[in-house]
Design an enzyme around this catalytic site. Structure first.
Site, short mmCIF file in Angstrom:
data_model
loop_
_atom_site.label_atom_id
_atom_site.label_comp_id
_atom_site.label_asym_id
_atom_site.label_seq_id
_atom_site.Cartn_x
_atom_site.Cartn_y
_atom_site.Cartn_z
N HIS A 100 44.60 28.75 34.94
CA HIS A 100 45.64 29.65 34.46
C HIS A 100 47.01 29.04 34.70
CE1 HIS A 100 45.24 31.07 38.75
NE2 HIS A 100 46.55 30.99 38.67
P1 TYD Z 1 42.27 33.84 40.82
O1 TYD Z 1 43.75 33.83 40.62
O2 TYD Z 1 41.40 33.96 39.62
O3 TYD Z 1 41.83 32.56 41.68
P2 TYD Z 1 41.90 31.01 41.26
O4 TYD Z 1 43.16 30.83 40.49
O5 TYD Z 1 41.93 30.25 42.54
O6 TYD Z 1 40.71 30.66 40.46
O7 TYD Z 1 41.97 35.00 41.84
C1 TYD Z 1 40.64 35.39 42.20
C2 TYD Z 1 40.60 36.91 42.34
O8 TYD Z 1 41.46 37.35 43.39
C3 TYD Z 1 41.06 37.62 41.06
O9 TYD Z 1 40.24 38.75 40.89
C4 TYD Z 1 42.46 38.07 41.40
C5 TYD Z 1 42.42 38.28 42.89
N1 TYD Z 1 43.71 38.00 43.57
C6 TYD Z 1 44.39 39.04 44.20
O10 TYD Z 1 43.95 40.21 44.21
N2 TYD Z 1 45.55 38.75 44.85
C7 TYD Z 1 46.06 37.50 44.88
O11 TYD Z 1 47.13 37.28 45.49
C8 TYD Z 1 45.36 36.43 44.21
C9 TYD Z 1 45.89 35.02 44.20
C10 TYD Z 1 44.18 36.74 43.58
#
Ligand code: TYD
Length: 133
Positions: free
Chosen positions: A49
């Site tokens: 992302h």
């Molecule tokens: P995600 O951003 O998809 O992780 P990565 O970029 O490392 O693959 O986040 C994983 C899950 O955690 C998603 O459901 C969103 C949640 N999340 C939060 O609730 N708070 C946060 O600060 C972050 C970074 C993620």
């Protein structure tokens, strides 16, 4: 240059090491959120992302992994190895992390609270936003 590093000061003495990070000093924004990533499987790639507005820095405090940063025109790969160094993940940078060692721990400092509306999770959507300026 897509990849920017911030060197953190290693405050070591004979008891061990310490690194301090101060908002708006060590890193160029106020930190409103900190999260950490660990227990990531070695064959997993995560991230996929970009953020519209959010500024982040990522620090590897244990183990290692790779990170690919992509500004829509070029991609750069860096190895994150536990060290007093932070890598910037600026707005509108598509990022993916992979090749996690078992003991990899990444700490991320973010300029704002969690907001799903700030995410661009489609790579095509990201390229469209980049080409629209
Ligand atoms: P995600 O951003 O998809 O992780 P990565 O970029 O490392 O693959 O986040 C994983 C899950 O955690 C998603 O459901 C969103 C949640 N999340 C939060 O609730 N708070 C946060 O600060 C972050 C970074 C993620």
């Amino acid at each position: 240059m897509i990849t920017k590093w911030y060197d953190l000061q290693l405050l070591g003495d004979d008891r061990g090491s310490l690194v301090a990070i101060e908002s708006c000093k060590t890193i160029p924004f106020e930190t409103k959120r900190v999260y950490y990533i660990f227990n990531t499987k070695s064959d997993i790639r995560r991230g996929f992302h970009a953020h519209k507005e959010l500024k982040q820095v990522m620090i590897c405090v244990s183990g290692s992994c790779k990170i690919e940063l992509d500004d829509g025109k070029a991609k750069e790969v860096s190895e994150l190895i536990a060290s007093p160094r932070a890598i910037a993940i600026d707005p509108m940078i598509w990022h993916e992390m992979y090749d996690f060692s078992k003991d990899c721990v990444l700490i991320v400092l973010a300029s704002d609270h969690y907001d799903e509306d700030d995410y661009i999770r489609s790579y095509d959507g990201f390229l469209k936003e980049i080409s629209n300026g």
